[in-house]
Design a protein around this motif. Sequence first.
Motif, PDB file in Angstrom:
ATOM      1  N   VAL A   1      -7.128  -4.431 -54.105  1.00  0.00           N
ATOM      2  CA  VAL A   1      -7.427  -5.845 -53.881  1.00  0.00           C
ATOM      3  C   VAL A   1      -8.108  -5.996 -52.527  1.00  0.00           C
TER       4      VAL A   1
ATOM      5  N   LEU B   1      -6.688 -13.975 -51.564  1.00  0.00           N
ATOM      6  CA  LEU B   1      -7.169 -12.925 -52.448  1.00  0.00           C
ATOM      7  C   LEU B   1      -8.598 -13.247 -52.882  1.00  0.00           C
TER       8      LEU B   1
ATOM      9  N   ALA C   1      -9.911  -8.525 -57.099  1.00  0.00           N
ATOM     10  CA  ALA C   1      -8.922  -7.504 -57.440  1.00  0.00           C
ATOM     11  C   ALA C   1      -9.479  -6.679 -58.576  1.00  0.00           C
TER      12      ALA C   1
ATOM     13  N   ASP D   1      -6.752  -8.599 -63.242  1.00  0.00           N
ATOM     14  CA  ASP D   1      -5.602  -9.473 -63.504  1.00  0.00           C
ATOM     15  C   ASP D   1      -4.453  -9.228 -62.528  1.00  0.00           C
ATOM     16  N   MET D   2      -4.672  -8.388 -61.516  1.00  0.00           N
ATOM     17  CA  MET D   2      -3.593  -8.113 -60.569  1.00  0.00           C
ATOM     18  C   MET D   2      -3.280  -9.341 -59.740  1.00  0.00           C
ATOM     19  N   GLU D   3      -2.001  -9.517 -59.464  1.00  0.00           N
ATOM     20  CA  GLU D   3      -1.617 -10.663 -58.638  1.00  0.00           C
ATOM     21  C   GLU D   3      -0.763 -10.189 -57.490  1.00  0.00           C
ATOM     22  N   LEU D   4      -0.727 -10.997 -56.439  1.00  0.00           N
ATOM     23  CA  LEU D   4       0.052 -10.626 -55.258  1.00  0.00           C
ATOM     24  C   LEU D   4       1.279 -11.532 -55.167  1.00  0.00           C
ATOM     25  N   SER D   5       2.435 -10.910 -54.914  1.00  0.00           N
ATOM     26  CA  SER D   5       3.651 -11.694 -54.756  1.00  0.00           C
ATOM     27  C   SER D   5       3.704 -12.256 -53.333  1.00  0.00           C
TER      28      SER D   5
END
Lengths: 898, 230
Positions: free
Chosen positions: A550, A561, A564, A568-572
């Motif tokens: 990312v 962000l 990425a 479809d990656m997401e960050l917590s």
Amino acid sequence: MPENDRERTSRPDPDVLLALVDRDKRGKLTVFLGAAPGVGKTYSMLMRAQRLKKAGVDIVIGLVETHGRSETMALLEGLEVLPRREVVHSGRTFSEFDLDAALARHPRIIVVDELAHTNLGDSRHPKRYQDIEELIAAGIDVWTAVNIQHLESLADVVAQIAGVQVRERIPDTVLNRADDVLLVDLPPTELIERLKEGKVYLPDSASRAVDRFFRLGNLTALRELALRRTADRVDDQMVDYLRQHAIEGPWAAGERLLVCIGPDALSEKVVRTASRLASGLNAEWIVVSMERADGEDGDREEMRQLDDTFRLAEQMGAQTRRVIGNDFVEEILRLARREHATQIIIGARQDRSPLRFLRRSLADALAARASGIGVHLIADSDKPSARPKRTRARASAKEIARWVAIAATAVASATAAGLVIERFVILQNISLLYLLAVLISASYAGYVAAIAAALFSGLAYNFFFIEPVGTFTIAEPHEVFAFFVFLVVAILVGSLASRIRQQAKAARRRATDILTLYDYSRTLSGTVDVEDVLWAAVTQTQKMLRRGAVLLLPEDGDIALSVAWPPDMELSVTDMMAARWAFEKKETAGNGTGTLPNSPFQFRPLMTPHGVVGVCGYVQRDKPLEINEERALAAILDQTAIAVDRARLSRETLDQAARLEGEKFRAALLSSISHDLRTPLATITGAVTSLRQLGDRMPEESRNDLLQSIEEESGRLTRFVANLLDMTRIEAGTLNARRDWVDVADVVRTAVERATKYFPERAFETSIAPDLPLMRGDSVLLGQVLFNLLDNADRFGGDDPVSIYARREGNEIVLSVTDLGKGIAPADLKHVFDKFFRKGRPDGRARGTGLGLAISKGFVEAMGGQIKAESPAVKRRGTRISMRFPVAIAEPSKRGCA
Amino acid sequence: MTAERILVVDDEPQIQRFLRPALGAAGYEVVEAMTGGEALKAAATRAPDVIILDLGLPDMDGKDVVANIRAWSQLPIIILSARDRESEKIAALDLGADDYIEKPFAIGELTARIRAALRHRIQMQGGQAQLSTDGLSIDMVKRSVSRDGKALRLTPKEYDLLVMLARHADRVVTHKTLLTAVWGAAHGEDLHYLRVFIGQLRSKVERDPAAPTIIRTEPGVGYRFVRDDN
């Protein structure tokens, strides 16, 4: 700091002063140091806290373990104690120090006990000393306590003395950087006394170890370590004081140690020893590893061990270097000279590794060639268990089976070939066939296969070809000799071939890496858009590391962000915190670091000479990068940072250019309006003042001419102001066109009359269809539009007459004005109705206001009509402006009410 | 003595239309030019005594006309300009134009500028060692300045500044020209020097330093030493 510092200058050392200034902004760290548990560190800390509290200082207790002791508990009374944070770890609940609460409370001084504690659960930092660092960075003074055995550099000494492995360790740098170290001392006999009285808290599980630990000899040794460490610090402080106050004194000579390590267990010991030596000598020390420039990459386990050793050295306060070269001795000595090292420390291993002779010669060669530099050899301990297992032997059984199978197949083929060939020709050297089998095995399957093939060949050669055939015995003595020579040759050839194969493999991999990087940099150099750069970077990172990646860029004072991959990656929340940390502190954060290691991502800042431009993260999940991946990533990040920076700059430049263009346009506009207003004013003022002052000296006709020019210019000014007002009305939407019945022929006639008055030289031809119906509109506005068009036509129309047509086309009334001038260039045609557009000189000065057509368009549209311009109009010349109005449906009787 | 000849360079016919009779009535002979090219030609062939030059010309930049003429002649040039062309006006003055007048202007103002320019031209030929106005007299030979017969004490810089202004009496001298002449080329932009020294100079030479009559400020351009017309 080489020579310079040894000079006795009588000015304060600027570095020392700078460090002090920096220190002033940060909080101060006070460490209460003890030799062993139970000496009274917490007690002494709380006593002082009470005293300061009474003096009105803002001091709070962040965390103190009282272990249920009443005298310590009593000392907490009256002090503000911060609540702890509940943490769930492997199903159980613990209470931990609440760092964020402490930062929010922001007291002057905070007491946080047990410096060496390891945090549990999802804490921001894995170690308490890192929490404390953050408090200090936030400008809060911290008091904390620690026992000497927790110091990293003393771990093995403590292990030797007390026979206890200390698991919770703190880097020496923490203690070295403390502003104050207070030694809390208690004679060992008294401590043992207190222990017997039950005044020392110890966990139940440790009771057996306790007896071993709390022996007089142990405690005395630990006490000595603590005392000595404190004395060293006092010594350092005195030297600092001397430098700060420019007092000439016997400062310690600048010893510098160069410590050579390799990927082995001995290196850790070398580092620890060097650390103690360095602190004893008060010297700076550099830890360096050697890598062969042409060699294959070391295996993963070794690299990890090397990394661990480096990390340990950094924690103990060493600088670290990695040197790549072929001649180790030369490289080490070159580095030593460049760094002004006075001592070289190297491990001397007494093992049976096949590289033994190489290492020996390294230490010996160093000693022989290092003139003027001391060489220390650190011998290995004789405990063989300390050595790690060689991982090369750790190849899976499946792999070994494959290698052996390849070797066996090669040898079997060689044997078969030999037996066949022997039928037809007498071959003197069947053994050559076996060498071929060894070579093939080596180059296809590597070292193990080569050795296996050599052994199999020996057996098969003996069995099938050496007399007596069919047995493993050898009859002739010279055959014995030949056989062993063959074996040695086979093994040597095999190992050489396999080494070449490995080198070729390594070279190929490097070439691929370089090629990928080259491709990447070429891609980047072709992109100017930030978006494109980001996509290229994130996909490249993902491809190179085979892990999700990312990129985050600054946005409105925070970072967000940007891209990425996979998309479809997401960050917590934790990931974002780590990313923010990396951005703000310009250091690596997240998985595998000291900050928020719970995040699956590791985040690295993208650094350029202008500062940090963003953050790159990749999925690490506790699997650190291999050394070559690490290198590739570093190169990618560098290039990305520069490319992002460049893209951003070029975008800013474009914005700037657009802004400049706009400003230039506005300046031209202003200049042209002011010119239009000023020229008539200048003429009027000049003419009036001339008439007043010089009129009596002028002939009659000059006076009349001046008066006439005043009249004309006033008219021009009036028209211009009227135009501006009309334009303002159109723009403000306050133009109310009337909807009367209008006789177009009438309006045309009036407009032409007016135009003839203004432009007497110009010929106008009108042609109005007799059946023209009345139109719905505003006769005044329509007249103004027509006059504006005639004015324009006169100005640009050349010498030919201007013609006006009016006729009906279907349901529309069409009115047009045509001139036969030069016409309008196609590029300009779409702008002619724009406000202040005018054909003229580039500085915007042209005859006319640039408002006529814009106003006409506004008026026509207000009356529900359309206007357009055509050029060329007739025979590649001229311009035609035509207007179309709808024919009203309910037509009153012609000429009824016009 | 024949009438002085004035070359009027302006592309606006209206301006020419009133300047011709007005200047004619004021006793000058007027030569007209509508473009920069015509202006240069007329300046070379018609031997004008003063040039009145509008900066916005259709064929070339007015500043180039100034530079071109200054390459071979010192004949006085008065710039006709507008407030929104401030920087161009200053550039033209720095290139060697003698004075400027802003549009719109009264004819009396223009004729006064023309007279000042002509007078200066004569001074240039004859030179002048002494100058006095409104009770202030400057003796450039003795390097002394006095007001109403009483000697004034000026610092060398103040004196240089005063003389620089007085030598161009009745004409504007730009900030840059003053700074370069008195402090040197390196200080061409240091306006604050000038503000301070002009203030000091005014407090010594003016009757009422708060309402200066001798050293007048030309806002944004420079200063003008004004002589009473006696």
